[in-house]
Design a protein around this motif. Sequence first.
Motif, PDB file in Angstrom:
ATOM      1  N   GLY A 193      63.025   5.654  13.001  1.00  0.00           N
ATOM      2  CA  GLY A 193      62.684   6.918  12.377  1.00  0.00           C
ATOM      3  C   GLY A 193      63.833   7.603  11.667  1.00  0.00           C
ATOM      4  N   ILE A 194      64.996   6.972  11.626  1.00  0.00           N
ATOM      5  CA  ILE A 194      66.183   7.583  11.027  1.00  0.00           C
ATOM      6  C   ILE A 194      66.536   6.829   9.751  1.00  0.00           C
ATOM      7  CG2 ILE A 194      68.583   8.238  11.392  1.00  0.00           C
ATOM      8  CD1 ILE A 194      68.073   7.990  14.402  1.00  0.00           C
ATOM      9  N   PRO A 195      66.656   7.514   8.603  1.00  0.00           N
ATOM     10  CA  PRO A 195      67.037   6.822   7.368  1.00  0.00           C
ATOM     11  C   PRO A 195      68.434   6.213   7.461  1.00  0.00           C
ATOM     12  CG  PRO A 195      66.157   9.003   6.893  1.00  0.00           C
ATOM     13  CD  PRO A 195      66.387   8.943   8.362  1.00  0.00           C
TER      14      PRO A 195
ATOM     15  N   TYR B 145      68.927  12.536   1.859  1.00  0.00           N
ATOM     16  CA  TYR B 145      68.886  11.411   2.793  1.00  0.00           C
ATOM     17  C   TYR B 145      67.437  11.261   3.248  1.00  0.00           C
ATOM     18  CZ  TYR B 145      73.973  12.119   3.198  1.00  0.00           C
ATOM     19  OH  TYR B 145      75.320  12.253   2.950  1.00  0.00           O
ATOM     20  N   ALA B 146      66.778  10.263   2.756  1.00  0.00           N
ATOM     21  CA  ALA B 146      65.354  10.113   3.046  1.00  0.00           C
ATOM     22  C   ALA B 146      64.927   8.676   2.807  1.00  0.00           C
ATOM     23  CB  ALA B 146      64.536  11.047   2.157  1.00  0.00           C
ATOM     24  N   PHE B 147      63.781   8.313   3.356  1.00  0.00           N
ATOM     25  CA  PHE B 147      63.216   6.995   3.106  1.00  0.00           C
ATOM     26  C   PHE B 147      62.620   6.946   1.696  1.00  0.00           C
ATOM     27  CE2 PHE B 147      63.735   4.955   7.083  1.00  0.00           C
ATOM     28  CZ  PHE B 147      63.590   5.913   8.083  1.00  0.00           C
TER      29      PHE B 147
ATOM     30  N   ALA C 285      60.506   3.945  -0.189  1.00  0.00           N
ATOM     31  CA  ALA C 285      59.952   2.599  -0.067  1.00  0.00           C
ATOM     32  C   ALA C 285      60.213   1.729  -1.286  1.00  0.00           C
ATOM     33  CB  ALA C 285      58.446   2.677   0.190  1.00  0.00           C
ATOM     34  N   ASP C 286      60.536   2.356  -2.429  1.00  0.00           N
ATOM     35  CA  ASP C 286      60.744   1.602  -3.660  1.00  0.00           C
ATOM     36  C   ASP C 286      62.184   1.159  -3.860  1.00  0.00           C
ATOM     37  OD1 ASP C 286      58.053   1.909  -4.403  1.00  0.00           O
ATOM     38  OD2 ASP C 286      58.467   3.898  -5.253  1.00  0.00           O
ATOM     39  N   ASP C 287      63.089   1.565  -2.966  1.00  0.00           N
ATOM     40  CA  ASP C 287      64.498   1.209  -3.103  1.00  0.00           C
ATOM     41  C   ASP C 287      64.883   0.218  -2.017  1.00  0.00           C
ATOM     42  OD1 ASP C 287      67.250   2.260  -4.408  1.00  0.00           O
ATOM     43  OD2 ASP C 287      67.553   1.844  -2.277  1.00  0.00           O
ATOM     44  N   PRO C 288      65.571  -0.877  -2.377  1.00  0.00           N
ATOM     45  CA  PRO C 288      65.878  -1.914  -1.382  1.00  0.00           C
ATOM     46  C   PRO C 288      66.814  -1.458  -0.273  1.00  0.00           C
ATOM     47  CG  PRO C 288      67.000  -2.360  -3.452  1.00  0.00           C
ATOM     48  CD  PRO C 288      66.035  -1.255  -3.721  1.00  0.00           C
ATOM     49  N   PHE C 289      67.599  -0.413  -0.510  1.00  0.00           N
ATOM     50  CA  PHE C 289      68.500   0.097   0.519  1.00  0.00           C
ATOM     51  C   PHE C 289      67.948   1.363   1.172  1.00  0.00           C
ATOM     52  CE2 PHE C 289      71.271  -2.548  -2.036  1.00  0.00           C
ATOM     53  CZ  PHE C 289      72.053  -3.197  -1.092  1.00  0.00           C
ATOM     54  N   ALA C 290      67.474   2.302   0.367  1.00  0.00           N
ATOM     55  CA  ALA C 290      66.973   3.563   0.916  1.00  0.00           C
ATOM     56  C   ALA C 290      65.698   3.387   1.721  1.00  0.00           C
ATOM     57  CB  ALA C 290      66.747   4.571  -0.213  1.00  0.00           C
ATOM     58  N   SER C 291      65.057   2.260   1.586  1.00  0.00           N
ATOM     59  CA  SER C 291      63.836   2.011   2.358  1.00  0.00           C
ATOM     60  C   SER C 291      64.132   1.614   3.797  1.00  0.00           C
ATOM     61  CB  SER C 291      63.019   0.897   1.689  1.00  0.00           C
ATOM     62  OG  SER C 291      63.773  -0.308   1.610  1.00  0.00           O
ATOM     63  N   ARG C 292      65.397   1.382   4.109  1.00  0.00           N
ATOM     64  CA  ARG C 292      65.746   0.840   5.420  1.00  0.00           C
ATOM     65  C   ARG C 292      66.004   1.932   6.451  1.00  0.00           C
ATOM     66  NH1 ARG C 292      70.195  -3.696   3.457  1.00  0.00           N
ATOM     67  NH2 ARG C 292      68.904  -4.618   1.815  1.00  0.00           N
ATOM     68  N   SER C 293      65.758   1.578   7.690  1.00  0.00           N
ATOM     69  CA  SER C 293      66.046   2.465   8.818  1.00  0.00           C
ATOM     70  C   SER C 293      67.480   2.286   9.277  1.00  0.00           C
ATOM     71  CB  SER C 293      65.100   2.173   9.986  1.00  0.00           C
ATOM     72  OG  SER C 293      63.765   2.422   9.643  1.00  0.00           O
ATOM     73  N   SER C 294      68.019   3.327   9.873  1.00  0.00           N
ATOM     74  CA  SER C 294      69.313   3.237  10.531  1.00  0.00           C
ATOM     75  C   SER C 294      69.274   2.212  11.646  1.00  0.00           C
ATOM     76  CB  SER C 294      69.680   4.608  11.112  1.00  0.00           C
ATOM     77  OG  SER C 294      70.776   4.521  11.983  1.00  0.00           O
ATOM     78  N   SER C 295      70.417   1.652  11.947  1.00  0.00           N
ATOM     79  CA  SER C 295      70.505   0.735  13.084  1.00  0.00           C
ATOM     80  C   SER C 295      70.274   1.451  14.400  1.00  0.00           C
ATOM     81  CB  SER C 295      71.890   0.057  13.107  1.00  0.00           C
ATOM     82  OG  SER C 295      72.923   1.027  13.193  1.00  0.00           O
ATOM     83  N   LEU C 296      70.179   2.777  14.371  1.00  0.00           N
ATOM     84  CA  LEU C 296      69.996   3.567  15.583  1.00  0.00           C
ATOM     85  C   LEU C 296      68.537   3.825  15.925  1.00  0.00           C
ATOM     86  CD1 LEU C 296      72.800   6.174  14.959  1.00  0.00           C
ATOM     87  CD2 LEU C 296      72.936   4.009  16.181  1.00  0.00           C
ATOM     88  N   GLY C 297      67.639   3.596  14.978  1.00  0.00           N
ATOM     89  CA  GLY C 297      66.238   3.841  15.275  1.00  0.00           C
ATOM     90  C   GLY C 297      65.380   3.805  14.029  1.00  0.00           C
TER      91      GLY C 297
END
Length: 224
Positions: free
Chosen positions: A208-210, A190-192, A194-206
């Motif tokens: 800094g959270i993947p 579970y990590a950021f 930047a090259d993936d359209p979904f994995a690049s996103r932050s949690s709706s909670l903050g």
Amino acid sequence: MLKKTWGMAAGTALVAAMVLGAAGGASAAHDDNPSPKVGSYTYGLASIQPAAVPGGDASGTTRVKALPNGKLQVTVEAWGLSPNLPHAMHLHGVDGPALDQGCPGPAQAGEDGVVTVLDGVPFYGGILTSLTSTGDVTPASALALDRYATADADGYLYYQRTLSSPEGYANADTVQVIVHGIDFDGNGMYAFNADDPFASRSSSLGAGIPLEATVPVLCGGIAN
């Protein structure tokens, strides 16, 4: 980069956000209970993500038993989860006689195309119990990923625990079981990315959270 554990700040942010739930009316079916002292409720766990979300096509079942002396046994079996990763699981709902509004579905996805934690909370309510394998079961353990069940190499997960003092649950038929976590890019963590359209996103909670670590994947229970 995040693998199996979270810092206290991230866990605190999740708890604060997820305990804000809206209550509504619903009804529940249940199994033939083995005795007047045992309430047993079995539900299917269904994917709540749109078909376009990678890794969201999972399934499962759950059984919630209210046992004598106030104990609660929860069993979760799931297939198609992100393999070799822990999956945070919780009982969500409303503590008391009010019932939640069931599970969200793909239609509840926001403009980002994903049903996030905050998209789901108005439906299934806040965390009542963290379904950890060991130790604390309060909402404070919402993201203690080192203490949640891990899916095997095929994405299969089995969990069962009898809770002697379940926190914040009223009855076994007034809860939703929610399973979190999707490894969108399949890189085994579970990590950021930047090259993936979904994995690049932050949690709706903050920021800094993947998103991968907190996104709900399965839901089942009352009104589902």
